[in-house]
Design an enzyme around this catalytic site. Structure first.
Site, short mmCIF file in Angstrom:
data_model
loop_
_atom_site.label_atom_id
_atom_site.label_comp_id
_atom_site.label_asym_id
_atom_site.label_seq_id
_atom_site.Cartn_x
_atom_site.Cartn_y
_atom_site.Cartn_z
CE LYS A 139 -1.72 -1.92 3.16
NZ LYS A 139 -2.74 -2.25 5.28
CB THR A 162 -6.51 7.55 6.19
OG1 THR A 162 -5.01 8.77 7.62
CG2 THR A 162 -6.32 9.33 4.76
N GLY A 210 -7.91 3.63 9.91
CA GLY A 210 -8.33 2.23 9.81
C GLY A 210 -8.52 1.87 8.08
CB THR A 211 -6.93 3.21 5.12
OG1 THR A 211 -5.56 3.69 5.98
CG2 THR A 211 -7.98 4.93 4.88
N GLY A 212 -6.45 0.15 6.11
CA GLY A 212 -5.59 -0.93 6.04
C GLY A 212 -6.74 -2.09 6.26
CB CYS A 213 -8.78 -2.49 9.28
SG CYS A 213 -7.50 -1.67 10.66
#
Length: 269
Positions: A177, A208, A210-213
């Site tokens: 990412k 942003t 929690g974007t990865g989750c």
């Protein structure tokens, strides 16, 4: 419903709902997948940062997982926050015992606030035990740097890191990412010997959390529905781009993404 697709998230909590288990379940629901959850750590956090966390006992995590697999078998599994070596070892054993075929690994190491969510001694176990089981791993740039032990400064570095995670560490696919880069928001996928790039505009927002989750949860949901790795990453990219662009403006810090946005745009609800 003729076929109900099911996904399991094994991760930590977020009482304000933007990340972790809470974000995963929202995402599964938005993608029309029945969501289940095993909690590994109870995290006291909000948009301002992480206050503290407590690990759930190994015995309880083990029983949670057993309760799922003896009753409602998931079509795909993702992991998020796995704070300790003992938890990682348990999860690796459970994935193998239950012959999980579709496993998405989000190697959560550090919260956006800078709080470490993975103990230092657990990193080697994560690399040795979980990455080889992963259908796809979804690190951001700092996480990828920890995994490969090299700095990542350019898009070409991202490509090389994704390739190394697959060819050296054993994941079936890796998507790096690019949120920490400048310019367009780019994700780099390496799978089946090929590099694919997914890009979008970069939006000027602090929201942003929690974007990865959420990104990895979309991929999990799409794999559960028998979509390809590439198509699942593409949908994940589109979902998270909409979620960041159409911000909710909640919280006093780095606010959560908008889990409603993708379906509001694409399906009208």
């Amino acid at each position: 419903m003729s076929n109900i697709y099911k996904a399991l998230s094994i991760a930590g909590t977020d009482p304000t709902g933007g990340a972790g288990i809470h974000a995963d379940l929202k995402t599964f629901q938005e993608q029309r997948v029945y969501g289940m959850a095993v909690i590994t750590s109870v995290v006291a956090q909000n948009t301002l940062g992480v206050k503290s966390f407590e690990e759930v006992s190994i015995e309880n995590i083990s029983e949670q997982i057993d309760c799922v697999f003896e009753d409602i078998i998931p079509d795909a599994v993702k992991t998020g926050m796995l704070a300790s070596q003992s938890i990682i070892e348990l999860i690796a054993n459970k994935l193998k015992k239950n012959e999980v075929k579709l496993y998405v690994m989000d190697p959560v190491m550090v919260a956006k606030s800078g709080h470490h969510l993975l103990h230092e001694e657990a990193i080697s176990s994560l690399k040795a035990l979980l990455i080889p089981l992963a259908t796809i791993i979804t690190p951001n740039i700092p996480e990828a740097e920890v995994i490969i032990g090299k700095n990542i400064h350019t898009i070409n570095d991202m490509r090389n890191a994704a390739k190394e995670i697959v060819e050296v560490y054993g994941a079936k696919a890796a998507v790096i990412k690019g949120g920490h880069m400048q310019g367009k928001a780019r994700e780099i996928l390496y799978h089946n010997g090929e590099i694919k790039e997914f890009s979008s505009a970069r939006y000027n927002t602090v929201n942003t959390h929690g974007t990865g989750c959420t990104f990895s949860a979309v991929i999990t949901a799409e794999l559960a529905k028998n979509n390809s790795i590439e198509d699942s990453v593409k949908t994940g990219k589109e979902f998270i781009s909409q979620a960041i662009q159409k911000t909710l403006n909640l919280g006093k810090g780095q606010g959560p993404t908008n889990h409603f946005a993708y379906n509001e745009k694409n399906k009208g609800y």
